[in-house]
Scaffold this active site. Structure first.
Site: not given
Ligand code: CTP
Length: 128
Positions: A44, A46
């Site tokens: 992905k 990441k």
């Molecule tokens: N999520 C959420 N609110 C946030 C961050 C994440 O509701 N502020 C939710 C995402 O929409 C997803 C789940 O948590 O359904 C896991 O998200 P993930 O992508 O692992 O976390 P992120 O913090 O968004 O990571 P990144 O910054 O790497 O995208």
């Protein structure tokens, strides 16, 4: 018994993740988390700060999480839904429009504002 599932990397477990998991668990009896493996994260584009086992340990300690399974590819959702008799897929609303043909109801929950794994990692890097 309502079975729910959600997917993600859940790196540096934070308030936004907890909020998502709490609201999903309020709507089902058994919540499965498909946790992205380190290999899948690489695919992905990441790179997580914590590895799969570390991220799994954090999630295991939460009362909202009933079962953790590895998420290894985009295509597995349909099979998981069948295998675990899933009623509802819960995702943050950054995923609106995705995953609509996986064989169960899809509920998009509003993302928590102002926090993400990326922001936390950037803040650490910048010594904030
Ligand atoms: N999520 C959420 N609110 C946030 C961050 C994440 O509701 N502020 C939710 C995402 O929409 C997803 C789940 O948590 O359904 C896991 O998200 P993930 O992508 O692992 O976390 P992120 O913090 O968004 O990571 P990144 O910054 O790497 O995208």
């Amino acid at each position: 018994m309502r079975i729910g599932i959600t997917y993600g990397t859940f790196d540096t477990l934070h308030y936004g993740h907890i909020n998502l998991l709490r609201r999903a668990k309020e709507q089902c009896d058994y919540l499965i988390v498909g946790l992205s493996t380190d290999e899948f994260n690489r695919l992905k584009g990441k790179r997580s700060f914590l590895n799969y086992e570390e991220r799994k340990q954090l999630l295991e300690s939460l009362k909202y999480v009933s079962l953790i399974i590895p998420e290894t590819c985009w295509e597995q959702k349909k099979d998981d839904v069948k295998k675990y008799h899933v009623d509802t897929l819960y995702m943050g609303d950054d995923w609106v429009g995705h995953f609509q043909d996986i064989g169960c109801e899809v509920v998009y929950l509003p993302r928590t504002e102002m926090i993400s794994s990326t922001k936390i990692k950037e803040a650490i890097q910048n010594n904030v």
